[in-house]
Design an enzyme around this catalytic site. Structure first.
Site, PDB file in Angstrom:
ATOM      1  N   ASN A 146      -7.435  -0.800   8.081  1.00  0.00           N
ATOM      2  CA  ASN A 146      -9.038  -0.970   9.599  1.00  0.00           C
ATOM      3  C   ASN A 146      -9.848  -1.723   8.944  1.00  0.00           C
ATOM      4  O   ASN A 146     -10.522  -1.874   7.438  1.00  0.00           O
ATOM      5  CB  ASN A 146      -9.499   0.879   9.684  1.00  0.00           C
ATOM      6  N   ASP A 191      -2.367   5.963  19.303  1.00  0.00           N
ATOM      7  CA  ASP A 191      -3.892   7.108  19.502  1.00  0.00           C
ATOM      8  C   ASP A 191      -3.194   7.441  20.967  1.00  0.00           C
ATOM      9  O   ASP A 191      -3.871   8.338  21.307  1.00  0.00           O
ATOM     10  CB  ASP A 191      -4.874   6.133  20.261  1.00  0.00           C
ATOM     11  N   ARG A 204     -14.620   3.479  11.595  1.00  0.00           N
ATOM     12  CA  ARG A 204     -13.305   2.576  10.619  1.00  0.00           C
ATOM     13  C   ARG A 204     -14.168   1.045   9.754  1.00  0.00           C
ATOM     14  O   ARG A 204     -13.864   0.142   9.734  1.00  0.00           O
ATOM     15  CB  ARG A 204     -12.582   1.750  11.494  1.00  0.00           C
ATOM     16  N   GLY A 230       0.886  -0.982   0.050  1.00  0.00           N
ATOM     17  CA  GLY A 230      -0.437   0.108  -0.007  1.00  0.00           C
ATOM     18  C   GLY A 230       0.776   1.801  -0.281  1.00  0.00           C
ATOM     19  O   GLY A 230       1.153   1.170   1.246  1.00  0.00           O
ATOM     20  N   ALA A 231       0.781   1.628  -1.849  1.00  0.00           N
ATOM     21  CA  ALA A 231       1.593   3.311  -1.746  1.00  0.00           C
ATOM     22  C   ALA A 231       1.490   3.943  -1.176  1.00  0.00           C
ATOM     23  O   ALA A 231       1.398   5.517  -1.642  1.00  0.00           O
ATOM     24  CB  ALA A 231       3.159   2.964  -2.783  1.00  0.00           C
ATOM     25  N   ARG A 270     -11.406   5.705   5.215  1.00  0.00           N
ATOM     26  CA  ARG A 270     -12.929   6.200   5.393  1.00  0.00           C
ATOM     27  C   ARG A 270     -12.605   7.603   5.448  1.00  0.00           C
ATOM     28  O   ARG A 270     -12.104   8.942   4.861  1.00  0.00           O
ATOM     29  CB  ARG A 270     -13.145   6.088   7.039  1.00  0.00           C
ATOM     30  N   VAL A 288      -0.512   6.586   3.948  1.00  0.00           N
ATOM     31  CA  VAL A 288       0.256   5.888   4.815  1.00  0.00           C
ATOM     32  C   VAL A 288       1.926   5.162   4.734  1.00  0.00           C
ATOM     33  O   VAL A 288       2.895   5.205   5.173  1.00  0.00           O
ATOM     34  CB  VAL A 288      -0.956   5.281   6.052  1.00  0.00           C
ATOM     35  N   GLY A 289       1.547   4.725   3.900  1.00  0.00           N
ATOM     36  CA  GLY A 289       2.411   3.921   3.272  1.00  0.00           C
ATOM     37  C   GLY A 289       3.604   4.574   3.239  1.00  0.00           C
ATOM     38  O   GLY A 289       4.319   4.716   3.179  1.00  0.00           O
ATOM     39  N   ARG A 339      -1.753  10.693  19.934  1.00  0.00           N
ATOM     40  CA  ARG A 339      -2.712  11.610  20.494  1.00  0.00           C
ATOM     41  C   ARG A 339      -3.158  11.559  21.504  1.00  0.00           C
ATOM     42  O   ARG A 339      -3.672  13.941  21.809  1.00  0.00           O
ATOM     43  CB  ARG A 339      -4.355  10.944  19.057  1.00  0.00           C
ATOM     44  N   ASP A 351       2.189  -1.877  -4.854  1.00  0.00           N
ATOM     45  CA  ASP A 351       0.597  -1.816  -4.760  1.00  0.00           C
ATOM     46  C   ASP A 351      -0.027  -1.799  -5.683  1.00  0.00           C
ATOM     47  O   ASP A 351       0.805  -2.138  -7.026  1.00  0.00           O
ATOM     48  CB  ASP A 351       0.989   0.087  -5.317  1.00  0.00           C
ATOM     49  N   HIS A 359      -8.679  -0.100  18.656  1.00  0.00           N
ATOM     50  CA  HIS A 359      -8.886   1.311  18.152  1.00  0.00           C
ATOM     51  C   HIS A 359      -9.296   1.520  17.098  1.00  0.00           C
ATOM     52  O   HIS A 359     -10.196   1.486  15.453  1.00  0.00           O
ATOM     53  CB  HIS A 359      -7.432   0.791  16.466  1.00  0.00           C
ATOM     54  N   VAL A 402      -2.000  -2.923   9.363  1.00  0.00           N
ATOM     55  CA  VAL A 402      -2.641  -0.823   9.554  1.00  0.00           C
ATOM     56  C   VAL A 402      -3.823  -1.189   9.619  1.00  0.00           C
ATOM     57  O   VAL A 402      -4.791   0.155   9.323  1.00  0.00           O
ATOM     58  CB  VAL A 402      -1.281   0.082   9.271  1.00  0.00           C
TER      59      VAL A 402
HETATM   60  N1  LIG Z   1      -4.046   1.719  12.133  1.00  0.00           N
HETATM   61  C1  LIG Z   1      -4.284   3.084  12.270  1.00  0.00           C
HETATM   62  O1  LIG Z   1      -3.474   3.619  13.077  1.00  0.00           O
HETATM   63  C2  LIG Z   1      -4.793   3.537  10.558  1.00  0.00           C
HETATM   64  C3  LIG Z   1      -3.766   5.126  10.522  1.00  0.00           C
HETATM   65  C4  LIG Z   1      -3.974   5.890   9.721  1.00  0.00           C
HETATM   66  C5  LIG Z   1      -4.723   4.316   8.818  1.00  0.00           C
HETATM   67  N2  LIG Z   1      -5.316   3.357   8.593  1.00  0.00           N
HETATM   68  C6  LIG Z   1      -6.179   2.922   7.090  1.00  0.00           C
HETATM   69  O2  LIG Z   1      -4.669   2.198   6.341  1.00  0.00           O
HETATM   70  C7  LIG Z   1      -5.190   1.835   5.010  1.00  0.00           C
HETATM   71  C8  LIG Z   1      -4.802   2.931   4.081  1.00  0.00           C
HETATM   72  O3  LIG Z   1      -4.925   4.435   4.266  1.00  0.00           O
HETATM   73  P1  LIG Z   1      -5.060   5.249   3.045  1.00  0.00           P
HETATM   74  O4  LIG Z   1      -4.860   6.611   3.837  1.00  0.00           O
HETATM   75  O5  LIG Z   1      -2.985   5.329   3.186  1.00  0.00           O
HETATM   76  O6  LIG Z   1      -5.360   5.413   1.915  1.00  0.00           O
HETATM   77  P2  LIG Z   1      -4.728   5.442   0.507  1.00  0.00           P
HETATM   78  O7  LIG Z   1      -6.091   5.601  -0.009  1.00  0.00           O
HETATM   79  O8  LIG Z   1      -4.086   6.200   0.615  1.00  0.00           O
HETATM   80  O9  LIG Z   1      -3.529   4.129   0.225  1.00  0.00           O
HETATM   81  C9  LIG Z   1      -3.873   2.559   0.073  1.00  0.00           C
HETATM   82  C10 LIG Z   1      -3.432   2.337  -0.725  1.00  0.00           C
HETATM   83  O10 LIG Z   1      -3.290   0.532  -0.621  1.00  0.00           O
HETATM   84  C11 LIG Z   1      -3.676   0.387  -2.275  1.00  0.00           C
HETATM   85  N3  LIG Z   1      -4.421  -1.032  -2.825  1.00  0.00           N
HETATM   86  C12 LIG Z   1      -5.577  -1.007  -2.557  1.00  0.00           C
HETATM   87  N4  LIG Z   1      -5.641  -2.503  -2.373  1.00  0.00           N
HETATM   88  C13 LIG Z   1      -4.326  -3.232  -3.236  1.00  0.00           C
HETATM   89  C14 LIG Z   1      -3.165  -4.746  -3.225  1.00  0.00           C
HETATM   90  N5  LIG Z   1      -4.561  -5.540  -3.059  1.00  0.00           N
HETATM   91  N6  LIG Z   1      -2.694  -4.870  -2.851  1.00  0.00           N
HETATM   92  C15 LIG Z   1      -1.598  -3.590  -2.773  1.00  0.00           C
HETATM   93  N7  LIG Z   1      -2.093  -2.492  -2.384  1.00  0.00           N
HETATM   94  C16 LIG Z   1      -3.599  -2.400  -2.785  1.00  0.00           C
HETATM   95  C17 LIG Z   1      -4.649   1.707  -3.294  1.00  0.00           C
HETATM   96  O11 LIG Z   1      -4.024   1.847  -4.346  1.00  0.00           O
HETATM   97  C18 LIG Z   1      -3.483   2.826  -3.009  1.00  0.00           C
HETATM   98  O12 LIG Z   1      -2.666   3.251  -2.957  1.00  0.00           O
HETATM   99  C19 LIG Z   1      -6.476   2.001   5.098  1.00  0.00           C
HETATM  100  O13 LIG Z   1      -7.527   1.072   5.590  1.00  0.00           O
HETATM  101  C20 LIG Z   1      -7.160   3.273   6.784  1.00  0.00           C
HETATM  102  O14 LIG Z   1      -8.232   2.842   7.082  1.00  0.00           O
HETATM  103  C21 LIG Z   1      -5.083   2.715   9.638  1.00  0.00           C
HETATM  104  O1  LIG Z   2      -9.087   7.317  11.378  1.00  0.00           O
HETATM  105  C1  LIG Z   2      -8.998   6.752  10.492  1.00  0.00           C
HETATM  106  O2  LIG Z   2     -10.193   6.094  10.140  1.00  0.00           O
HETATM  107  C2  LIG Z   2      -7.465   6.161  10.505  1.00  0.00           C
HETATM  108  C3  LIG Z   2      -6.671   6.006  11.396  1.00  0.00           C
HETATM  109  O3  LIG Z   2      -7.206   4.660  12.473  1.00  0.00           O
HETATM  110  C4  LIG Z   2      -6.340   6.977  11.927  1.00  0.00           C
HETATM  111  O4  LIG Z   2      -7.071   6.311  13.447  1.00  0.00           O
HETATM  112  O5  LIG Z   2      -6.232   8.292  12.425  1.00  0.00           O
END
Ligand SMILES: NC(=O)c1ccc[n+]([C@@H]2O[C@H](COP(=O)([O-])OP(=O)(O)OC[C@H]3O[C@@H](n4cnc5c(N)ncnc54)[C@H](O)[C@@H]3O)[C@@H](O)[C@H]2O)c1
Ligand SMILES: O=C(O)C[C@H](O)C(=O)O
Length: 308
Positions: A120, A148, A88, A7-8, A82, A11-12, A151, A32, A175, A118
């Site tokens: 959700n 968290d 989430r 996932g680039a 989201r 967040v990645g 924050r 990705d 979370h 990571v």
């Molecule tokens: N756990 C946490 O604290 C936390 C914090 C922030 C975001 N997140 C979660 O992380 C995830 C990513 O968030 P983001 O903002 O980077 O989203 P984003 O849309 O910017 O990036 C997600 C990437 O995943 C890629 N992707 C989708 N399906 C794929 C697959 N099968 N194989 C490889 N790559 C694939 C997409 O092409 C995209 O580039 C979300 O589910 C978000 O809710 C979790």
């Molecule tokens: O809020 C979200 O959906 C993304 C992530 O889990 C966060 O806490 O930033």
């Protein structure tokens, strides 16, 4: 030390940037599904190497997991974020399939990898990675509590009108907007309990602001946050890569700890070269324990939506 980030996206890429800038990994591979996207992000980041003074080699790959072979650590950030107004948990329908697929691909090429989840809803996705890969429980870690807690400390420093570095504190539990358990009783400003400085009402406000931290940013940004999430993941990666034995709240598979069984949820854990090396059981008071149990019920409900 080879780190793969699947996932680039926001967040990645943020995580890749922080890992590279901290200069402890020899190689970061971004993967990705979007054609050319990971390659583009990797090239853009590599062009910051001479400016930011790092030697980490960052490469990108479109769905070719052979490039990730023999990774020590893998981070799963693939999936949809989201939008304002969503929870989430609503992401499970799309993200479960993605996380299942990605974790299977990862272990095919890196059987000894430690996976940080990571995507959700993170606690449920971490549980899904356990079910999909069968890796030992120390090698699957969900990232949520580190973010968290960051924050929580931000909100505490705001309330205390002090620098964030003065503050210590931790958030355990799920979370999710309702499941987080900020441990205000144990939070301190330079070893002095924050309860000595802030009223119960103000601390309640800090807790509530912390719990909706992700939702607040999602409303402001139109999508979920990435700088603090990327920094939090990179801190976990560094703790494992550098065998730091640091304690972070992480989503771990519980087998009786905190009276909870067979779910992944945020608890304090020691991270080192063997991944999640120890779950730390701190003594919670009755109120905190009740909140933890309620949070676990919420995670269980979401897990019940999984299809294995
Ligand atoms: N756990 C946490 O604290 C936390 C914090 C922030 C975001 N997140 C979660 O992380 C995830 C990513 O968030 P983001 O903002 O980077 O989203 P984003 O849309 O910017 O990036 C997600 C990437 O995943 C890629 N992707 C989708 N399906 C794929 C697959 N099968 N194989 C490889 N790559 C694939 C997409 O092409 C995209 O580039 C979300 O589910 C978000 O809710 C979790
Ligand atoms: O809020 C979200 O959906 C993304 C992530 O889990 C966060 O806490 O930033």
């Amino acid at each position: 030390m080879k780190v793969t980030i699947v996932g680039a996206g926001a967040v990645g890429a943020s995580c890749a940037e922080y890992v590279a800038i901290k200069n402890f990994a020899s190689e970061v591979v971004l993967v990705d599904i979007k054609e050319g996207y990971a390659e583009g992000k990797a090239m853009d980041l590599m062009q910051t190497a001479t400016l930011n003074g790092f030697d980490t080699k960052i490469t990108g790959s479109t769905s070719d997991y052979s490039k990730s072979a023999n990774s020590d650590i893998a981070v799963i950030t693939s999936g949809i974020p989201r939008k304002p107004g969503m929870t989430r948990e609503e992401l499970i329908g799309i993200n479960a399939g993605i996380v299942k697929d990605v974790s299977s691909n990862l272990i095919q090429h890196s059987p000894n990898v430690t996976i940080i989840v990571v995507s959700n809803p993170m606690d449920t996705m971490t549980y899904l990675v356990h079910k999909t890969t069968g890796l030992p429980k120390n090698r699957i870690i969900g990232m949520g509590g580190a973010l968290d807690s960051a924050r929580f400390k931000y909100r505490l420093s705001e309330a205390l009108e002090c620098p964030p570095s003065d503050v210590d504190g931790m958030v355990i539990g799920g979370h999710s907007d309702t499941g987080m358990v900020p441990l205000t009783r144990l939070a301190t400003r330079n070893s002095v309990p924050v309860t000595a400085f802030l009223s119960e009402e103000r601390l309640e406000q800090v807790s509530e602001d912390t719990k909706v931290g992700g939702a607040t940013l999602t409303k402001l940004l139109g999508t979920s946050a990435w700088y603090a999430p990327g920094a939090a993941v990179s801190a976990l990666v560094q703790a494992i890569a550098c065998d730091q034995k640091k304690m972070f709240p992480c989503s771990a598979l519980l087998e009786g700890e905190y009276g909870i069984n067979d779910i992944c949820i945020g608890v304090p854990a020691i991270l080192g070269k063997n991944g999640l090396e120890k779950i730390v059981e701190i003594k919670l008071d009755d109120k905190e324990m009740a909140k933890m149990k309620e949070s676990a019920e919420g995670v269980k409900k979401t897990n019940a939506l999984l299809e294995f």
